[in-house]
Design a protein around this motif. Structure first.
Motif, PDB file in Angstrom:
ATOM      1  N   GLU A  45      69.408  54.179  -8.540  1.00  0.00           N
ATOM      2  CA  GLU A  45      70.165  54.464  -7.325  1.00  0.00           C
ATOM      3  C   GLU A  45      69.757  53.532  -6.186  1.00  0.00           C
ATOM      4  O   GLU A  45      70.595  53.043  -5.425  1.00  0.00           O
ATOM      5  CB  GLU A  45      69.946  55.924  -6.915  1.00  0.00           C
ATOM      6  N   THR A  57      74.628  62.120  -0.348  1.00  0.00           N
ATOM      7  CA  THR A  57      73.187  61.843  -0.306  1.00  0.00           C
ATOM      8  C   THR A  57      72.935  60.730   0.705  1.00  0.00           C
ATOM      9  O   THR A  57      73.870  60.016   1.103  1.00  0.00           O
ATOM     10  CB  THR A  57      72.659  61.376  -1.681  1.00  0.00           C
ATOM     11  N   ARG A  94      61.440  60.562  -7.908  1.00  0.00           N
ATOM     12  CA  ARG A  94      62.211  61.716  -8.358  1.00  0.00           C
ATOM     13  C   ARG A  94      61.305  62.631  -9.182  1.00  0.00           C
ATOM     14  O   ARG A  94      60.429  62.165  -9.916  1.00  0.00           O
ATOM     15  CB  ARG A  94      63.386  61.228  -9.203  1.00  0.00           C
ATOM     16  N   ASN A 141      75.121  59.298 -10.125  1.00  0.00           N
ATOM     17  CA  ASN A 141      75.105  59.802  -8.756  1.00  0.00           C
ATOM     18  C   ASN A 141      74.251  58.877  -7.907  1.00  0.00           C
ATOM     19  O   ASN A 141      73.701  57.888  -8.424  1.00  0.00           O
ATOM     20  CB  ASN A 141      74.578  61.246  -8.700  1.00  0.00           C
ATOM     21  N   ASP A 150      63.252  64.728  -5.074  1.00  0.00           N
ATOM     22  CA  ASP A 150      63.653  66.029  -5.590  1.00  0.00           C
ATOM     23  C   ASP A 150      63.977  65.853  -7.067  1.00  0.00           C
ATOM     24  O   ASP A 150      63.997  64.731  -7.576  1.00  0.00           O
ATOM     25  CB  ASP A 150      64.869  66.552  -4.822  1.00  0.00           C
ATOM     26  N   CYS A 166      71.527  60.057  -6.007  1.00  0.00           N
ATOM     27  CA  CYS A 166      70.346  60.807  -5.571  1.00  0.00           C
ATOM     28  C   CYS A 166      69.151  59.853  -5.565  1.00  0.00           C
ATOM     29  O   CYS A 166      69.326  58.647  -5.509  1.00  0.00           O
ATOM     30  CB  CYS A 166      70.112  61.995  -6.499  1.00  0.00           C
ATOM     31  N   THR A 167      67.924  60.365  -5.627  1.00  0.00           N
ATOM     32  CA  THR A 167      66.763  59.489  -5.608  1.00  0.00           C
ATOM     33  C   THR A 167      66.515  58.890  -6.985  1.00  0.00           C
ATOM     34  O   THR A 167      66.822  59.499  -8.004  1.00  0.00           O
ATOM     35  CB  THR A 167      65.514  60.268  -5.169  1.00  0.00           C
ATOM     36  N   THR A 197      78.254  63.872  -5.011  1.00  0.00           N
ATOM     37  CA  THR A 197      77.542  64.682  -4.020  1.00  0.00           C
ATOM     38  C   THR A 197      76.977  63.794  -2.920  1.00  0.00           C
ATOM     39  O   THR A 197      76.435  62.723  -3.192  1.00  0.00           O
ATOM     40  CB  THR A 197      76.392  65.465  -4.696  1.00  0.00           C
ATOM     41  N   VAL A 200      64.332  64.811  -0.326  1.00  0.00           N
ATOM     42  CA  VAL A 200      64.977  63.492  -0.265  1.00  0.00           C
ATOM     43  C   VAL A 200      64.992  63.028   1.182  1.00  0.00           C
ATOM     44  O   VAL A 200      65.416  63.759   2.074  1.00  0.00           O
ATOM     45  CB  VAL A 200      66.415  63.568  -0.816  1.00  0.00           C
TER      46      VAL A 200
END
Length: 365
Positions: free
Chosen positions: A16, A43, A195, A9, A223, A11-12, A41, A248
């Motif tokens: 990433e 972000t 994270r 993904n 997060d 995310c953080t 998702t 985030v």
């Protein structure tokens, strides 16, 4: 040359961040590089890539990234690219399995000095087989490479190190958030960008705030699964009014510029990209003395013994109470950050791709 980066993904996290920073620069250099997400998702990192014109594919939104059906979905993508570059456990393993069913040149980046699967003895043969499927294994630091070789019990010729990097100018030239600075103008501001994951140790920072004077506040960006535990700890220690969970954020450079000290307290770390970001923002950085952080921060910022709350608090006070020491440490940190500018990382990755393409063309002739 067509490259596909595959990651769980956006995310953080360090992996990433690396993908988000690298792919737009490949595009600028004429290399077609897309990204495939197991979990698409939305972000800030995903939006940043899309805004830069990078094509983002996704297998699903939400759900487990370890769903075995992802293997079959992934295979259709493997066939379309010259090189497939993976990040993280699920993409690494599923792409390796997919490579048995279709011909593909695989590259992976190893982002950490340790992970939970290395402690599973039953999994070791699978892990070692998986890495043999890769034409190149890029480690983000020398220590990451050393730990991987130790785990594999051999020195694969496919393993190399390309140090992580960031666009130092973005962090140095960022402007403080005026609203944020005004709101917390009467406080000493500590920030940790990370994270909320088992590898990190936000709890030590929270405990340090408990023993620091009342005007010291901590701000956490990010997060993850252990955030709730950290929030509960602030209530238990009665420091909820001095510890702030920002979630985030897409304005990390501005937030770093708005705080006094950047902290990265980890149980282990592959490289410590957040530490370099703090340094690039011309802030003194305090980090736990563990593999992955020690190499980046030593002789520039300050190190404290892993999980030693008292020593962390003392390091914070030493910077806050000595203006000259604060300035000297911030200067040293900024000079260190320049050694990790993203231009070096981009060049390293592009050389790997060109080398593999050359070998692949020759082997096909």
């Amino acid at each position: 040359m067509k490259i596909l980066h595959v990651i769980s993904n956006l995310c953080t996290g360090g992996a990433e961040r690396l993908v988000t920073d690298l792919l737009p620069r490949f595009k600028q250099d004429g290399i077609e590089a897309d990204v495939l997400l197991f979990d698409g998702t939305d972000t800030p990192f995903k939006k940043k890539l899309q805004d830069a014109g990078v094509t983002v594919f996704e297998l699903s939104k939400g759900g487990s990234v370890y769903n075995p059906l992802n293997i079959f979905s992934l295979i259709s993508y493997l066939k379309k690219y010259d090189i497939v570059h993976t990040h993280g456990t699920a993409p690494q393993l599923f792409a390796a399995i997919g490579s048995v069913l279709c011909s593909v040149v695989l590259v992976t980046t190893e982002h950490t000095t340790s992970n939970r699967r290395r402690g599973w003895k039953w999994y070791a043969p699978i892990d070692r087989w998986m890495y043999t499927r890769y034409k190149k294994i890029i480690c983000i630091s020398d220590k990451t490479e050393l730990c991987l070789k130790k785990h594999l019990c051999k020195n694969l010729p496919t393993i190399c190190t390309i140090n992580n990097g960031i666009d130092t100018s973005v962090f140095f030239n960022a402007q403080p958030d005026v609203k944020f600075c005004t709101m917390y103008k009467d406080y000493k501001r500590m920030i940790m960008v990370s994270r909320f994951a088992p590898a990190k140790d936000q709890k030590t920072v929270i405990r340090a705030i408990k023993i620091l004077p009342e005007d010291y506040h901590a701000f956490f960006v990010g997060d993850g699964p252990i955030r709730h535990d950290c929030e509960e700890l602030t209530k238990e220690l009665k420091v909820s009014d001095r510890v702030h969970f920002l979630g985030v954020r897409s304005d990390v450079p501005q937030l770093l510029k708005s705080c006094d000290i950047a902290i990265l307290s980890s149980h282990w770390d592959g490289f410590g990209l957040a530490a370099v970001e703090g340094m690039a923002a011309h802030k003194p950085v305090i980090a736990s003395n563990v593999d992955g952080l020690r190499e980046v921060v030593s002789k520039a910022g300050l190190l404290f013994e892993h999980e030693n709350t008292k020593e962390l608090a003392e390091k914070i006070l030493s910077l806050s109470e000595d203006t000259e020491f604060y300035k000297q440490t911030a200067d040293n940190c900024f000079n260190r950050a320049k050694e990790y500018d993203i231009s070096f990382m981009v060049k390293g990755y592009e050389l790997v791709y060109k080398e593999l393409m050359s070998k692949n063309i020759i082997s096909n002739e």
